[in-house]
Motif scaffolding. Structure first.
Motif, PDB file in Angstrom:
ATOM      1  N   ILE A 191      -3.912   5.491  11.996  1.00 40.92           N
ATOM      2  CA  ILE A 191      -4.682   4.298  11.610  1.00 40.92           C
ATOM      3  C   ILE A 191      -4.083   3.052  12.252  1.00 40.92           C
ATOM      4  CG2 ILE A 191      -5.339   2.815   9.686  1.00 40.92           C
ATOM      5  CD1 ILE A 191      -5.442   5.361   7.948  1.00 40.92           C
ATOM      6  N   LEU A 192      -2.765   2.921  12.147  1.00 40.78           N
ATOM      7  CA  LEU A 192      -2.100   1.734  12.686  1.00 40.78           C
ATOM      8  C   LEU A 192      -2.204   1.666  14.207  1.00 40.78           C
ATOM      9  CD1 LEU A 192       1.127   1.698  10.481  1.00 40.78           C
ATOM     10  CD2 LEU A 192      -0.710   0.016  10.443  1.00 40.78           C
ATOM     11  N   LYS A 193      -2.163   2.819  14.845  1.00 41.50           N
ATOM     12  CA  LYS A 193      -2.227   2.834  16.307  1.00 41.50           C
ATOM     13  C   LYS A 193      -3.578   2.371  16.814  1.00 41.50           C
ATOM     14  CE  LYS A 193      -0.573   5.700  20.117  1.00 41.50           C
ATOM     15  NZ  LYS A 193       0.013   7.007  20.479  1.00 41.50           N
ATOM     16  N   ASN A 194      -4.616   2.509  15.998  1.00 43.91           N
ATOM     17  CA  ASN A 194      -5.959   2.089  16.396  1.00 43.91           C
ATOM     18  C   ASN A 194      -6.244   0.624  16.058  1.00 43.91           C
ATOM     19  OD1 ASN A 194      -6.916   4.517  17.550  1.00 43.91           O
ATOM     20  ND2 ASN A 194      -7.178   5.388  15.510  1.00 43.91           N
ATOM     21  N   ARG A 195      -5.287  -0.059  15.472  1.00 43.72           N
ATOM     22  CA  ARG A 195      -5.433  -1.475  15.161  1.00 43.72           C
ATOM     23  C   ARG A 195      -4.788  -2.321  16.262  1.00 43.72           C
ATOM     24  NH1 ARG A 195      -6.576  -2.378   9.628  1.00 43.72           N
ATOM     25  NH2 ARG A 195      -5.413  -4.336   9.609  1.00 43.72           N
ATOM     26  N   PRO A 196      -5.084  -3.622  16.327  1.00 44.76           N
ATOM     27  CA  PRO A 196      -4.455  -4.472  17.358  1.00 44.76           C
ATOM     28  C   PRO A 196      -2.937  -4.405  17.296  1.00 44.76           C
ATOM     29  CG  PRO A 196      -6.268  -5.642  16.297  1.00 44.76           C
ATOM     30  CD  PRO A 196      -6.069  -4.370  15.512  1.00 44.76           C
ATOM     31  N   LYS A 197      -2.305  -4.463  18.448  1.00 44.67           N
ATOM     32  CA  LYS A 197      -0.840  -4.372  18.527  1.00 44.67           C
ATOM     33  C   LYS A 197      -0.215  -5.607  17.877  1.00 44.67           C
ATOM     34  CE  LYS A 197      -0.934  -1.738  22.872  1.00 44.67           C
ATOM     35  NZ  LYS A 197      -2.399  -1.775  23.092  1.00 44.67           N
ATOM     36  N   PRO A 198       0.712  -5.419  16.948  1.00 41.55           N
ATOM     37  CA  PRO A 198       1.311  -6.556  16.236  1.00 41.55           C
ATOM     38  C   PRO A 198       2.446  -7.200  17.026  1.00 41.55           C
ATOM     39  CG  PRO A 198       2.214  -4.528  15.376  1.00 41.55           C
ATOM     40  CD  PRO A 198       1.188  -4.127  16.411  1.00 41.55           C
TER      41      PRO A 198
ATOM     42  N   CYS B 193       7.907   5.219  18.628  1.00 40.74           N
ATOM     43  CA  CYS B 193       7.193   5.865  19.731  1.00 40.74           C
ATOM     44  C   CYS B 193       5.678   5.752  19.555  1.00 40.74           C
ATOM     45  CB  CYS B 193       7.615   7.332  19.833  1.00 40.74           C
ATOM     46  SG  CYS B 193       6.809   8.242  21.162  1.00 40.74           S
ATOM     47  N   HIS B 194       5.204   5.842  18.329  1.00 49.35           N
ATOM     48  CA  HIS B 194       3.765   5.854  18.078  1.00 49.35           C
ATOM     49  C   HIS B 194       3.150   4.462  17.991  1.00 49.35           C
ATOM     50  CE1 HIS B 194       4.213  10.141  17.163  1.00 49.35           C
ATOM     51  NE2 HIS B 194       2.893  10.213  17.174  1.00 49.35           N
TER      52      HIS B 194
ATOM     53  N   MET C 188       0.845  -1.194   0.000  1.00 50.52           N
ATOM     54  CA  MET C 188       0.000   0.000   0.000  1.00 50.52           C
ATOM     55  C   MET C 188       0.878   1.240   0.000  1.00 50.52           C
ATOM     56  SD  MET C 188      -2.698  -1.346   2.906  1.00 50.52           S
ATOM     57  CE  MET C 188      -3.614   0.187   2.941  1.00 50.52           C
ATOM     58  N   ALA C 189       0.367   2.298  -0.611  1.00 51.05           N
ATOM     59  CA  ALA C 189       1.100   3.568  -0.657  1.00 51.05           C
ATOM     60  C   ALA C 189       0.511   4.541   0.356  1.00 51.05           C
ATOM     61  CB  ALA C 189       1.036   4.159  -2.058  1.00 51.05           C
ATOM     62  N   TYR C 190       1.361   5.424   0.866  1.00 53.50           N
ATOM     63  CA  TYR C 190       0.874   6.483   1.758  1.00 53.50           C
ATOM     64  C   TYR C 190       1.469   7.817   1.335  1.00 53.50           C
ATOM     65  CZ  TYR C 190       5.335   6.681   4.321  1.00 53.50           C
ATOM     66  OH  TYR C 190       6.660   6.850   4.664  1.00 53.50           O
ATOM     67  N   GLU C 191       0.696   8.854   1.584  1.00 54.82           N
ATOM     68  CA  GLU C 191       1.158  10.222   1.317  1.00 54.82           C
ATOM     69  C   GLU C 191       1.643  10.902   2.592  1.00 54.82           C
ATOM     70  OE1 GLU C 191       1.511  11.618  -1.532  1.00 54.82           O
ATOM     71  OE2 GLU C 191       0.337  10.377  -2.915  1.00 54.82           O
ATOM     72  N   ASP C 192       0.900  10.711   3.659  1.00 59.07           N
ATOM     73  CA  ASP C 192       1.214  11.381   4.924  1.00 59.07           C
ATOM     74  C   ASP C 192       1.437  10.322   6.004  1.00 59.07           C
ATOM     75  OD1 ASP C 192       1.366  13.721   6.750  1.00 59.07           O
ATOM     76  OD2 ASP C 192      -0.440  12.795   7.602  1.00 59.07           O
ATOM     77  N   LEU C 193       2.653  10.235   6.525  1.00 55.52           N
ATOM     78  CA  LEU C 193       2.996   9.206   7.502  1.00 55.52           C
ATOM     79  C   LEU C 193       2.183   9.358   8.782  1.00 55.52           C
ATOM     80  CD1 LEU C 193       4.719   6.796   8.342  1.00 55.52           C
ATOM     81  CD2 LEU C 193       6.510   8.406   9.057  1.00 55.52           C
ATOM     82  N   ASP C 194       1.970  10.566   9.238  1.00 49.57           N
ATOM     83  CA  ASP C 194       1.236  10.768  10.492  1.00 49.57           C
ATOM     84  C   ASP C 194      -0.179  10.212  10.409  1.00 49.57           C
ATOM     85  OD1 ASP C 194       3.334  11.982  11.822  1.00 49.57           O
ATOM     86  OD2 ASP C 194       2.824  13.975  11.076  1.00 49.57           O
ATOM     87  N   THR C 195      -0.814  10.370   9.256  1.00 51.13           N
ATOM     88  CA  THR C 195      -2.163   9.822   9.080  1.00 51.13           C
ATOM     89  C   THR C 195      -2.149   8.305   9.199  1.00 51.13           C
ATOM     90  OG1 THR C 195      -2.787  11.655   7.633  1.00 51.13           O
ATOM     91  CG2 THR C 195      -4.130   9.658   7.516  1.00 51.13           C
ATOM     92  N   GLU C 196      -1.163   7.672   8.586  1.00 51.10           N
ATOM     93  CA  GLU C 196      -1.075   6.207   8.639  1.00 51.10           C
ATOM     94  C   GLU C 196      -0.741   5.723  10.047  1.00 51.10           C
ATOM     95  OE1 GLU C 196      -2.106   4.611   6.047  1.00 51.10           O
ATOM     96  OE2 GLU C 196      -2.257   6.511   4.965  1.00 51.10           O
ATOM     97  N   LEU C 197       0.065   6.479  10.759  1.00 49.10           N
ATOM     98  CA  LEU C 197       0.392   6.082  12.130  1.00 49.10           C
ATOM     99  C   LEU C 197      -0.846   6.100  13.017  1.00 49.10           C
ATOM    100  CD1 LEU C 197       3.835   7.868  12.731  1.00 49.10           C
ATOM    101  CD2 LEU C 197       3.404   5.465  12.194  1.00 49.10           C
TER     102      LEU C 197
END
Length: 489
Positions: A385-392, A410-411, A374-383
C-alpha cells in the motif's frame, strides 16, 4: 595569524567588488520597488566575476555569521511572535543550525572549490582533465514559514559559498521573521550580491517571471509544480524541497518507551509544523494500544496535562492553517488531546485512532499536531500500500530486527530515513537533505549543498605536440583494432 587572514580577505573582497562608475549606487528601496531591475543588476554584477574570489566568499559568510549571532534576541522574539516557539527550541533548530552550517562551510570551502583531477583516456594523448566547480550565476531562494530563518538563510550559505548572487524571498506567513531576515540581509550584503524581497504571493510570482540561473524552493508540492513550470520558461534548473506524508512504522519488537519519546518529540516539535515530522504511525496490531498509552504518557511528561500552559509548546502559524487542521479533526476518533483555542492559535498534541486509508487525514500531509495511529496485521500488505503512494520526504522505522529494517528500507523509497529515531537524518548536516518524487528533487547541506549551487564544468587541456592520425579522417584503422582498444577510450 587569524587577523592577518581576515585583513587579506577584506582586501581581496574590496578588490573583487565590481566597479560601476557610470551607474549610481542602488539602495534597498530601489530593490523593493523594481524586481526586474535588481535581477538585471545582479546579472550584470555577476558577469564582472567579483564572486569568484574564494576570499570574498569567505568574508561574505563570516559577515552573515556575525549578523545572525548579533540578531539572536530579535530572531528568538520573532519566532515567538510568529509561531510561539520556545527559546531553546528556536535557538537549536534555527540559529544553531545556521551557525554550524556556516562554520562547516568556512572550514572546508577551499577544499571544495579546488579542481578535481580525473584520468584522461589514451585517445586524448598528453592531456590533463579536471572538474571545476563554478557558480551558476544569479539564484532565487523562496523560503517557507515553518522554519523561516533556517530555510531562508540555510540555502543562502551554499549559494554564497559556490560564488553565486542571490535573491531571497521570505514567507509572508511569518511576518515578524520576514522583517528580521530582510534586515539581516540588507545590513550584511550589497544588493548586487544578495537582495531580499518581502511581500505576498504576487511578489513571488514577479520573481518567478525573471530569468535566474537556479531556483531553490522550499514549500508544498502544489506550489512546487508552479515553481517548476515557471522555471521551465527559461530552462532554469530547480531544487525543490517539498513535503510528504512521512510514515512511521513500529514493529512488535521495538522498545516502546524509547519509540514513544522519540516519535512524540519529532511529531510535536513546532506543533507538528515540520516537513520531516512523522505524519502517521503504522504500528503492529499487538502493540498498537500499548504504544498509544506510552505516547499519552510522554506528551504529559513533555508538556504537562494542559499543553496550552506549557512554555515549550508552539502555536499554529495562522488562522487559515488552524481552520484546516480543525476541519481534519471533525468526526475523527480522538484518543488524546483535541483541545483548541482559535484566539491563541492553539491545537493540543492530538492522537487519533480508528482510521483507514480512505480517511481525509490519510489523504495529504497533515503539517500540524495531529497524529493518526493505525494498526497492521501483515507488514508486507502495508508495504505494498505504501509503495503505491507518493514517495515521502522521510521514513521512520522502529524495530530491533535488522532484517526487518532493511526490508522496509528496500521496499519504500523516501528522501531520507531514520531507524529507531526521528529527525536525526536532518540534524546531521553531513548528510544530504532532499526529497524524491512528489517530495522534491535535489538536495543540500554541507558539500552536497555546495555542489547543488555549482555547475560541474569539465575541462580538458592538451599539449600542442605532434600526434598520431588514429582519430582523424581518412580512417584507416581496422575495426578489429578499435575493438581491442575500447578499454583505452
Amino acid at each position: 595569524m587569524t587577523d592577518t587572514l581576515e585583513q587579506d580577505e577584506t582586501a581581496a573582497s574590496a578588490a573583487a567588488a565590481p566597479e560601476e562608475p557610470d551607474k549610481p549606487a542602488r539602495t534597498h528601496d530601489d530593490e523593493r520597488t523594481d524586481i526586474a531591475s535588481i535581477a538585471e543588476y545582479q546579472r550584470a554584477a555577476f558577469r564582472t566575476g567579483f564572486t569568484r574570489d574564494i576570499a570574498f566568499r569567505r568574508q561574505s559568510l563570516k559577515a552573515l555569521r556575525r549578523s545572525v549571532a548579533k540578531a539572536e534576541k530579535d530572531i528568538l522574539a520573532a519566532m515567538q511572535a510568529d509561531l510561539g516557539r520556545p527559546r531553546t527550541e528556536a535557538y537549536a533548530s534555527e540559529i544553531a543550525m545556521l551557525l554550524r552550517e556556516i562554520d562547516t562551510t568556512l572550514a572546508r570551502l577551499r577544499r571544495w572549490s579546488k579542481p578535481r583531477r580525473v584520468r584522461s583516456p589514451l585517445v586524448t594523448l598528453r592531456a590533463s582533465s579536471r572538474v571545476q566547480a563554478e557558480p551558476y550565476g544569479t539564484t532565487l531562494i523562496i523560503a517557507p514559514w515553518n522554519y523561516p530563518f533556517q530555510l531562508a538563510l540555510g540555502p543562502l550559505i551554499p549559494a554564497i559559498a559556490a560564488g553565486n548572487c542571490a535573491v531571497v524571498k521570505p514567507s509572508e506567513s511569518a511576518p515578524e521573521s520576514s522583517t528580521i531576515i530582510a534586515r539581516i540581509i540588507r545590513e550584511t550584503f550589497k544588493p548586487h550580491h544578495v537582495a531580499v524581497f518581502e511581500g505576498e504571493a504576487d511578489v513571488s510570482q514577479t520573481l518567478l517571471d525573471q530569468r535566474f540561473d537556479l531556483i531553490f524552493y522550499t514549500g508544498g508540492t502544489v506550489v512546487g509544480r508552479t515553481v517548476m513550470q515557471a522555471a521551465s520558461r527559461h530552462l532554469t534548473p530547480v531544487i525543490l524541497e517539498l513535503g510528504g506524508k512521512n510514515p512511521c512504522i513500529v514493529t512488535a519488537d521495538a522498545n516502546l518507551d524509547i519509540a514513544a519519546r522519540r516519535i512524540a518529540w519529532g511529531k510535536f516539535l513546532n506543533a507538528g509544523q515540520t516537513c520531516v515530522a512523522p505524519d502517521f504511525i503504522l504500528a503492529e496490531a499487538s502493540i498498537k494500544d500499548a504504544l498509544q498509552e506510552k505516547l499519552i504518557e510522554t506528551i504529559a511528561k513533555f508538556y504537562g496535562y494542559v499543553p496550552k500552559d506549557s512554555p515549550d509548546y508552539s502555536r499554529i502559524v495562522n488562522e487559515r492553517h488552524f481552520n484546516r487542521l480543525t476541519r481534519l479533526m471533525e468526526g475523527a476518533q480522538i484518543v488524546a488531546g483535541g483541545e483548541t483555542d482559535r484566539d491563541a492559535r492553539y491545537i493540543a498534541p492530538t492522537l487519533i485512532s480508528g482510521l483507514d486509508w480512505s480517511h481525509p487525514l490519510m489523504a495529504g500531509e497533515i503539517f500540524g499536531p495531529l497524529l493518526p495511529i493505525m494498526a497492521y496485521e501483515d507488514l508486507d500488505t502495508e508495504l505494498i500500500i505504501l509503495k503505491n503512494r507518493p514517495k515521502p520526504l522521510a521514513l521512520y522505522i522502529f524495530s530491533n530486527d535488522r532484517a526487518t529494517q532493511e526490508r522496509i528500507l528496500c521496499h519504500l523509497p523516501s528522501g531520507g530515513a531514520a531507524i529507531n529515531d526521528t529527525l536525526s537524518q536532518v540534524i546531521n548536516t553531513r548528510l544530504p537533505f532532499g526529497g524524491i518524487g512528489d517530495s522534491g528533487m535535489g538536495a543540500y547541506h554541507g558539500k552536497v549543498g555546495f555542489d547543488a549551487f555549482s555547475h560541474q564544468r569539465a575541462i580538458v587541456r592538451r599539449a600542442l605536440k605532434p600526434e598520431g592520425s588514429l582519430l582523424y579522417p581518412p580512417y584507416k584503422t581496422p575495426l578489429w583494432v578499435l575493438r581491442r582498444m575500447v578499454r583505452f577510450f
